[in-house]
Design a protein around this motif. Structure first.
Motif, mmCIF file in Angstrom:
data_model
loop_
_atom_site.group_PDB
_atom_site.id
_atom_site.type_symbol
_atom_site.label_atom_id
_atom_site.label_comp_id
_atom_site.label_asym_id
_atom_site.label_seq_id
_atom_site.Cartn_x
_atom_site.Cartn_y
_atom_site.Cartn_z
ATOM 1 N N GLY B 73 21.426 13.649 -86.343
ATOM 2 C CA GLY B 73 22.257 14.079 -85.239
ATOM 3 C C GLY B 73 23.003 12.937 -84.601
ATOM 4 O O GLY B 73 22.494 11.814 -84.513
ATOM 5 N N PRO B 74 24.226 13.184 -84.162
ATOM 6 C CA PRO B 74 24.947 12.117 -83.470
ATOM 7 C C PRO B 74 24.391 11.909 -82.074
ATOM 8 O O PRO B 74 23.816 12.817 -81.481
ATOM 9 C CB PRO B 74 26.374 12.659 -83.408
ATOM 10 N N GLY B 75 24.573 10.744 -81.544
ATOM 11 C CA GLY B 75 24.141 10.466 -80.192
ATOM 12 C C GLY B 75 22.644 10.345 -80.052
ATOM 13 O O GLY B 75 22.124 10.379 -78.947
ATOM 14 N N THR B 76 21.897 10.221 -81.142
ATOM 15 C CA THR B 76 20.454 10.013 -81.049
ATOM 16 C C THR B 76 20.145 8.564 -81.348
ATOM 17 O O THR B 76 21.000 7.780 -81.694
ATOM 18 C CB THR B 76 19.726 10.889 -82.080
ATOM 19 N N ASN B 77 18.840 8.240 -81.221
ATOM 20 C CA ASN B 77 18.464 6.861 -81.484
ATOM 21 C C ASN B 77 18.714 6.458 -82.931
ATOM 22 O O ASN B 77 18.929 5.293 -83.233
ATOM 23 C CB ASN B 77 16.971 6.652 -81.173
ATOM 24 N N GLU B 78 18.675 7.461 -83.833
ATOM 25 C CA GLU B 78 18.840 7.123 -85.251
ATOM 26 C C GLU B 78 20.282 6.809 -85.608
ATOM 27 O O GLU B 78 20.545 6.260 -86.673
ATOM 28 C CB GLU B 78 18.358 8.281 -86.149
ATOM 29 N N THR B 79 21.202 7.230 -84.741
ATOM 30 C CA THR B 79 22.617 6.970 -85.067
ATOM 31 C C THR B 79 23.330 6.267 -83.914
ATOM 32 O O THR B 79 24.542 6.370 -83.751
ATOM 33 C CB THR B 79 23.357 8.281 -85.366
ATOM 34 N N ALA B 80 22.591 5.561 -83.083
ATOM 35 C CA ALA B 80 23.209 4.894 -81.927
ATOM 36 C C ALA B 80 23.927 3.641 -82.375
ATOM 37 O O ALA B 80 23.381 2.842 -83.145
ATOM 38 C CB ALA B 80 22.148 4.554 -80.887
ATOM 39 N N PHE B 81 25.125 3.431 -81.863
ATOM 40 C CA PHE B 81 25.894 2.243 -82.233
ATOM 41 C C PHE B 81 25.174 0.960 -81.801
ATOM 42 O O PHE B 81 25.176 -0.047 -82.511
ATOM 43 C CB PHE B 81 27.285 2.292 -81.585
ATOM 44 N N GLN B 82 24.547 0.999 -80.613
ATOM 45 C CA GLN B 82 23.983 -0.239 -80.070
ATOM 46 C C GLN B 82 22.851 -0.767 -80.941
ATOM 47 O O GLN B 82 22.502 -1.938 -80.851
ATOM 48 C CB GLN B 82 23.475 -0.005 -78.636
ATOM 49 N N ARG B 83 22.251 0.103 -81.795
ATOM 50 C CA ARG B 83 21.138 -0.346 -82.614
ATOM 51 C C ARG B 83 21.562 -0.586 -84.063
ATOM 52 O O ARG B 83 20.733 -0.656 -84.957
ATOM 53 C CB ARG B 83 20.018 0.689 -82.547
ATOM 54 N N PHE B 84 22.852 -0.661 -84.271
ATOM 55 C CA PHE B 84 23.400 -0.925 -85.602
ATOM 56 C C PHE B 84 23.532 -2.422 -85.767
ATOM 57 O O PHE B 84 23.925 -3.103 -84.804
ATOM 58 C CB PHE B 84 24.748 -0.218 -85.714
ATOM 59 N N PRO B 85 23.321 -3.083 -86.893
ATOM 60 C CA PRO B 85 22.887 -2.517 -88.172
ATOM 61 C C PRO B 85 21.380 -2.471 -88.376
ATOM 62 O O PRO B 85 20.936 -1.975 -89.409
ATOM 63 C CB PRO B 85 23.520 -3.466 -89.184
ATOM 64 N N ASP B 86 20.636 -2.989 -87.422
ATOM 65 C CA ASP B 86 19.187 -2.977 -87.610
ATOM 66 C C ASP B 86 18.526 -2.552 -86.311
ATOM 67 O O ASP B 86 18.703 -3.206 -85.286
ATOM 68 C CB ASP B 86 18.732 -4.388 -88.023
ATOM 69 N N PRO B 87 17.736 -1.458 -86.226
ATOM 70 C CA PRO B 87 17.221 -0.665 -87.354
ATOM 71 C C PRO B 87 18.108 0.490 -87.824
ATOM 72 O O PRO B 87 17.831 1.102 -88.848
ATOM 73 C CB PRO B 87 15.925 -0.090 -86.764
ATOM 74 N N VAL B 88 19.162 0.767 -87.065
ATOM 75 C CA VAL B 88 20.026 1.894 -87.450
ATOM 76 C C VAL B 88 20.939 1.450 -88.578
ATOM 77 O O VAL B 88 21.644 0.447 -88.452
ATOM 78 C CB VAL B 88 20.841 2.344 -86.217
ATOM 79 N N HIS B 89 20.956 2.207 -89.682
ATOM 80 C CA HIS B 89 21.745 1.796 -90.837
ATOM 81 C C HIS B 89 23.139 2.404 -90.850
ATOM 82 O O HIS B 89 24.023 1.908 -91.552
ATOM 83 C CB HIS B 89 21.035 2.173 -92.138
ATOM 84 N N ALA B 90 23.342 3.483 -90.083
ATOM 85 C CA ALA B 90 24.675 4.084 -90.017
ATOM 86 C C ALA B 90 24.821 4.716 -88.653
ATOM 87 O O ALA B 90 23.897 5.371 -88.169
ATOM 88 C CB ALA B 90 24.837 5.141 -91.109
ATOM 89 N N TYR B 91 25.960 4.555 -88.017
ATOM 90 C CA TYR B 91 26.147 5.159 -86.703
ATOM 91 C C TYR B 91 27.318 6.125 -86.764
ATOM 92 O O TYR B 91 28.151 6.069 -87.677
ATOM 93 C CB TYR B 91 26.336 4.098 -85.610
ATOM 94 N N MET B 92 27.363 7.024 -85.785
ATOM 95 C CA MET B 92 28.393 8.043 -85.746
ATOM 96 C C MET B 92 29.183 7.885 -84.460
ATOM 97 O O MET B 92 28.616 7.681 -83.377
ATOM 98 C CB MET B 92 27.760 9.441 -85.797
#
Lengths: 256, 243
Positions: B73-92
């Motif tokens: 889902g967009p806007g969740t911790n798994e796709t948050a821009f601020q946590r890119f590139p680690d641990p989030v691998h892709a952001y929306m």
């Protein structure tokens, strides 16, 4: 004897003419060097910041050489008319000293011109533009000069706006790349001094930013000054060489 | 003057594959790629069948692109821009509705998306869909994903890898002089030769002081020639005549 008289008169006439030309050129050289020394507008602060003042030294020497040439040409005319060995010997020796000084000035000016490469200005711009160090006044001079240069000549950087992208700079340390891919002065500005279209400028849409580099605007005036001092001096020296050779020949034929 | 349209649109629908590959814009822009942003063409006339969807842009590192799960889902911790590139691998980010990508594209307009232009929310954890500046030179891959509610309905292919510019240090600029120009060498040589000739002439003058130079007639000071008066007998006789 009449033929030899004619030859003598022709030689005297030529030497007097040569000395008159030297005198006039001496005055012209002085005037030109005074102009170069006093003309401190435009990109001059950038030159000052490079700590390379050779063109100044060459121009100062040129002022005094010009005056010396004028005075010596008068001495030469008197010496030729009176056919005095002593006067002409003094003239020749002083002229040789002046020749040496002017030679130094020409070579200095030509070398200085060679040292003003785009890379020199690029490095200076990257290291000093917008460097926010309140202690160093010369950095503020550099920043103000660059802003003025970019605004007046509608240019950006030394080779183009890509200078700011290709190299790290003091500007980049205080201005983020996303907001300022290049300085605001590179944008086309309206009458109030703000960008006509900021997004267009940041994207690099032609018409909203200045795409050409400022090196031509810097090197143009500087080259003009340097060419004036170096090559005009060279021309004077070539003419002086001929006149001196003629004078030496004349001197060796004077009855003592 | 070319009007610029920067659009952010949200809508999306099921996993239909849309035949479009996002790419860097073909427009002649100086800032197509910078050190932390790049510019894409907008997906015009691509999602025509999904008029109620929200269209998102998915940005991932090249190596993590194919591991992206469309149901994230967009806007969740798994796709948050601020946590890119680690641990989030892709952001929306860059969510817009189809209204922002009207079809057909008006001729003459520049329709682009600048990825990385929002600096104000780059550190703001409450804005996970921030279009913040990219943290490194990449390479990155992007794709457009259409969501209806939270259900993915369409997507494009992943783009080709996009590499951003890297800046060199200014110390790499050579400042040693690249040799001397022809003009300077010419001036120096010619003047040195002339000076040497003049010095030689001066030395020759002084060495041969007093002797006639070869071949030339002496030209003296004609103006100060004095005529010697010769006494004639006539003069000597006169005193004798007076006596």
């Amino acid at each position: 004897m009449a033929k030899s008289d004619d030859c003598v008169h022709i030689l005297q006439g030529l030497l007097i003419f040569g000395n008159v030309v030297i005198g006039l050129c001496g005055i012209a050289l002085t005037a030109e060097c005074i102009y170069v020394v006093s003309n401190s507008d435009g990109p001059y602060p950038l030159l000052k910041a490079t700590e390379n003042r050779d063109i100044h030294a060459a121009a100062w020497i040129g002022i005094f050489v010009g005056l010396a040439l004028f005075a010596l040409s008068i001495l030469g005319i008197i010496g030729v008319v009176r056919a005095s060995r002593t006067l002409l010997l003094v003239y020749i020796i002083l002229m040789l000293i002046t020749f040496a000084f002017e030679m130094a000035s020409c070579i200095t000016a030509a070398t200085h011109q060679d040292s003003l490469t785009p890379d020199l200005f690029l490095k200076q711009m990257l290291e000093r533009y917008q460097k926010s160090d309140p202690n160093k006044n010369s950095d503020n001079e550099v920043t103000k000069t660059w802003d003025e240069l970019m605004r007046q000549n509608h240019c950006c950087g030394v080779n183009g706006p890509s200078d700011w992208q290709d190299y790290m700079s003091a500007f980049r340390l205080t201005h983020s790349d996303a907001d300022y891919p290049w300085p605001r002065m590179c944008c086309v500005l309206d009458a109030q001094g703000s960008p006509v279209n900021l997004d267009g400028c940041k994207l690099g849409v032609s018409g909203y930013y200045n795409s050409n580099g400022c090196y031509d605007a810097i090197s143009g005036p500087v080259n003009a000054h340097t060419w004036g001092v170096a090559w005009f001096g060279f021309a004077i020296l070539c003419w002086t060489f001929c006149v001196l050779l003629g004078t030496m020949f004349y001197w060796s034929g004077i009855e003592y | 003057m070319l009007p610029l349209l920067l659009l952010l649109l949200p809508t999306a629908h099921g996993i239909g594959k849309v035949s479009n590959k996002p790419a860097l814009t073909q427009e002649k822009l100086e800032g197509v790629t910078t050190a932390s942003t790049f510019v894409l063409d907008q997906p015009r006339c691509v999602f025509n069948n999904y008029s109620t969807a929200v269209i998102w842009l998915v940005v991932a590192l090249d190596k993590d692109a194919y591991a992206f799960n469309n149901s994230a889902g967009p806007g969740t911790n798994e796709t948050a821009f601020q946590r890119f590139p680690d641990p989030v691998h892709a952001y929306m980010t860059l969510n817009v509705t189809l209204n922002s990508y009207p079809c057909p594209k008006p001729a003459g307009d520049i329709t682009v998306l600048r990825v990385g232009s929002e600096t104000s929310c780059a550190q703001d954890e409450t804005r996970p869909t921030c279009n913040g500046p990219l943290p490194g030179p990449g390479p990155y891959r992007v794709k457009f994903l259409a969501l209806e509610g939270s259900v993915p309905v369409a997507e494009t292919d992943w783009s080709a890898p996009i590499t951003l510019r890297t800046a060199k240090s200014p110390n790499s600029i050579p400042t040693t002089s690249s040799g001397h120009s022809a003009g300077m060498i010419a001036i120096t040589t010619i003047l040195s030769i002339l000076f040497a000739i003049l010095l030689a002439g001066l030395v020759a003058m002084l060495v041969f002081w007093g002797s006639d130079s070869c071949g030339s007639s002496t030209f003296g000071k004609q103006e100060s020639v004095s005529v010697r008066r010769y006494n004639t007998h006539h003069v000597y006789d006169q005193p004798a005549a007076r006596l």
